[in-house]
Design an enzyme around this catalytic site. Structure first.
Site, PDB file in Angstrom:
ATOM      1  CB  CYS A  43      -1.000  -0.046   1.322  1.00 19.74           C
ATOM      2  SG  CYS A  43      -1.767   1.486   1.453  1.00 19.74           S
ATOM      3  CB  CYS A  48      -3.105   2.474  -1.799  1.00 19.10           C
ATOM      4  SG  CYS A  48      -3.437   0.756  -1.417  1.00 19.10           S
ATOM      5  CE  LYS A  51      -4.480   4.121  -6.473  1.00 19.83           C
ATOM      6  NZ  LYS A  51      -4.792   2.901  -6.351  1.00 19.83           N
ATOM      7  CE1 TYR A 177     -10.701  -2.042  -6.921  1.00 22.00           C
ATOM      8  CE2 TYR A 177     -10.678  -4.170  -7.924  1.00 22.00           C
ATOM      9  CZ  TYR A 177     -11.182  -3.069  -7.047  1.00 22.00           C
ATOM     10  OH  TYR A 177     -12.232  -3.628  -6.207  1.00 22.00           O
ATOM     11  CD  GLU A 181      -6.571   2.593  -9.366  1.00 19.53           C
ATOM     12  OE1 GLU A 181      -7.763   2.239  -8.605  1.00 19.53           O
ATOM     13  OE2 GLU A 181      -5.458   2.104  -8.763  1.00 19.53           O
ATOM     14  CG  HIS A 434     -29.314  22.334  -4.235  1.00 17.58           C
ATOM     15  ND1 HIS A 434     -29.230  21.537  -5.383  1.00 17.58           N
ATOM     16  CD2 HIS A 434     -29.458  23.676  -4.850  1.00 17.58           C
ATOM     17  CE1 HIS A 434     -29.100  22.354  -6.506  1.00 17.58           C
ATOM     18  NE2 HIS A 434     -29.542  23.669  -6.073  1.00 17.58           N
ATOM     19  CD  GLU A 439     -28.692  18.413  -4.922  1.00 15.74           C
ATOM     20  OE1 GLU A 439     -29.705  18.633  -4.263  1.00 15.74           O
ATOM     21  OE2 GLU A 439     -28.018  19.267  -5.692  1.00 15.74           O
TER      22      GLU A 439
END
Ligand code: NDP
Length: 454
Positions: A43, A48, A51, A177, A181, A434, A439
């Site tokens: 990681c 992670c 990256k 993935y 990516e 908003h 939303e």
């Protein structure tokens, strides 16, 4: 005199091993943590974190383009790949120090080297033996490259993070993935990117609408996806590589990257010799308590090939420490684990895909595709996709999926709602914020008819 040198020896200082070791030591355990590379694991150094830093860097390409619609005159800009890689490395060095300090402060004994089990209680590191009541395996995984002529020429995500130069043309094999990516990173920074996938669509396992929307968005940005296509051979040329694909085409590129999955790192650490049962991919087979076929040997994280995500490994490490060092038996609930793909636009997803949901439930599906408010002025031709899958009988929301900027950030919040068993009526009763894209998740009123072809 204690029977063993330690209460716990952990092999592998990645996300799962570090969390388990730190917590166990915090609860009073005598813990040794063995690592042959850098403390932090995949990681922090090969996954992670680096990256995501490159993804952030890549995003500026579009931010700068989009600025014009808001009155900015940006002028000529250029990007320095070497500067981004160097900045990323500085951050990784900082993180490594943080990990060392954390483990030191928790009282974990760090051992530098390659650990090999010699029996179920003994680990040898560079000729020195140490014993423990329990052993925890957290050695992670490593990129898997299929056997093809010329495989010695290819890079994986490990090397892609540290390339000396940005490739002008890169061919990426795989549609998962990692492939997508990195395709996004290289494309945004100016490389010509070809993605070769053996299947008809990218991101196997994700909802079909998500898969289609991602592929469409990436292609619109100029990434060339070659579907149902297989690489046959790779040859080095004077100035790059010649890649033959099964349609007889030759592709000339500067780099070939394979992102065809990862395999557990279980070779040469004495697991089988110690009697630990491994699965087909070499993964350590464990039960719900992370226990292997040997009573006192446990494993967490990618080496077990369950759900190969950092937060899952961390939580497996946590429940292990709680159970065995805090007298608090815990197992991890693997239902509704959210995940993200940091493509541009990104994917956020939690719960069942429509296909999975239809296997067991009668469902209503809510789907919305719309332009982000930002792009009314930027002019960018990009649409957000949001999708909710709801159980018709119970009204429970079974799946939430999004393709769009901030998708992972938004889905993280909705994952809490799904964990709580939220119903569509509760989504509807939630007042939106908003103006946001998010939303839309609480304002989708009409289910799409079953017959609608999307
Ligand atoms: P994935 O399993 O996601 O994707 C592998 C891809 O390679 C698929 O498209 C698959 O095709 C293809 N493939 C597999 N074998 C071959 C082959 N022999 N020839 C050609 N293509 C092949 O793996 P990744 O390497 O992308 O990532 C590994 C894991 O790391 C992920 O599963 C994920 O758990 C984790 N990860 C998570 C990230 C995140 O959370 N954002 C980021 C990066 C990694 P097909 O679809 O046909 O099977």
């Amino acid at each position: 005199m204690p029977k063993f040198d330690f209460d716990l020896i952990t092999i592998g200082a990645g996300s799962g091993g570090v969390r388990a070791s730190r917590l166990s030591a915090g609860y009073g355990g005598r813990v040794a943590l063995i690592e042959e590379s850098r403390v932090g694991g995949t990681c922090v150094f090969r996954g992670c974190v680096p990256k995501k830093l490159l993804v952030y860097g890549a995003h500026f390409a579009e931010h700068i383009e989009d600025a014009a619609g808001f009155g900015w005159t940006v002028g000529d800009v250029s990007h320095d790949w070497g500067a981004l890689v160097a900045a990323k490395d500085t951050e990784l060095d900082r993180l490594e120090k943080v990990y060392h300090r954390m483990l030191h402060d928790a009282g974990v004994s760090m051992v530098d080297g390659h650990g090999v089990l010699t029996d179920s209680n003994t680990v040898e590191v560079d000729g020195k033996s140490m014993t423990a009541e329990r052993i925890l395996i957290g050695v992670g995984g490593w990129p898997f490259i299929p056997e093809i002529p010329g495989r010695e020429h290819v890079i994986t995500s490990n090397e892609a993070l540290d390339l000396k130069e940005l490739p002008k043309r890169i061919l990426i094999v795989g549609g998962g993935y990692i492939a997508l990516e990195f395709a996004g990173i290289f494309n945004a920074l100016g490389s010509h990117v070809d993605v070769v996938i053996r299947a008809g669509s990218v991101l196997r396992g994700f909802d079909d609408d998500v898969r289609n929307a991602v592929a469409e968005a990436l292609e619109k940005k100029g990434i060339h996806i070659h579907r149902e296509c297989v690489v046959r051979s790779i040859e080095k040329t004077d100035n790059g590589f010649s890649v033959m694909v099964d349609r007889g085409e030759e592709m000339l590129v500067d780099q070939v990257m394979y992102a065809t999955g990862r395999a557990p790192n279980t070779k040469n650490i004495g697991l089988e010799e110690a009697g630990v049962n491994l699965g087909k991919k070499g993964e350590v087979i464990v039960d719900e308590w992370n226990r292997s076929s040997v009573e006192n040997i446990f494993a967490v994280g990618d080496v077990t090939d369950r759900v190969n995500l950092t937060p899952v490994a961390i939580n497996e490490g946590r429940v292990f420490a709680e159970t065995f060092f805090n007298d608090n038996p815990l197992t991890l609930d693997y239902e509704n684990i959210a995940s993200a793909v940091f493509t541009q636009p990104a994917v956020g997803s939690v719960g069942l895909t429509e296909e999975q949901a239809r296997e067991k439930h009668n469902v209503r599906v809510y789907l919305s595709r719309f332009k982000h408010m930002k792009h009314t002025l930027s002019g960018r031709d990009e649409r957000i996709l949001m999708k909710l899958i709801v159980d018709k009988e119970t009204d429970r929301v079974l799946g939430c999926h999004m393709v769009g900027d901030d998708g992972p950030e938004i889905i993280q919040g909705l994952a809490v709602a799904l964990k709580c068993g939220a119903t569509k009526a509760q989504f509807d009763a939630t007042v939106g914020i908003h103006p946001t894209a998010a939303e839309e998740f609480v304002t989708m009123r009409d289910a799409v008819p079953v017959s609608v072809s999307r």
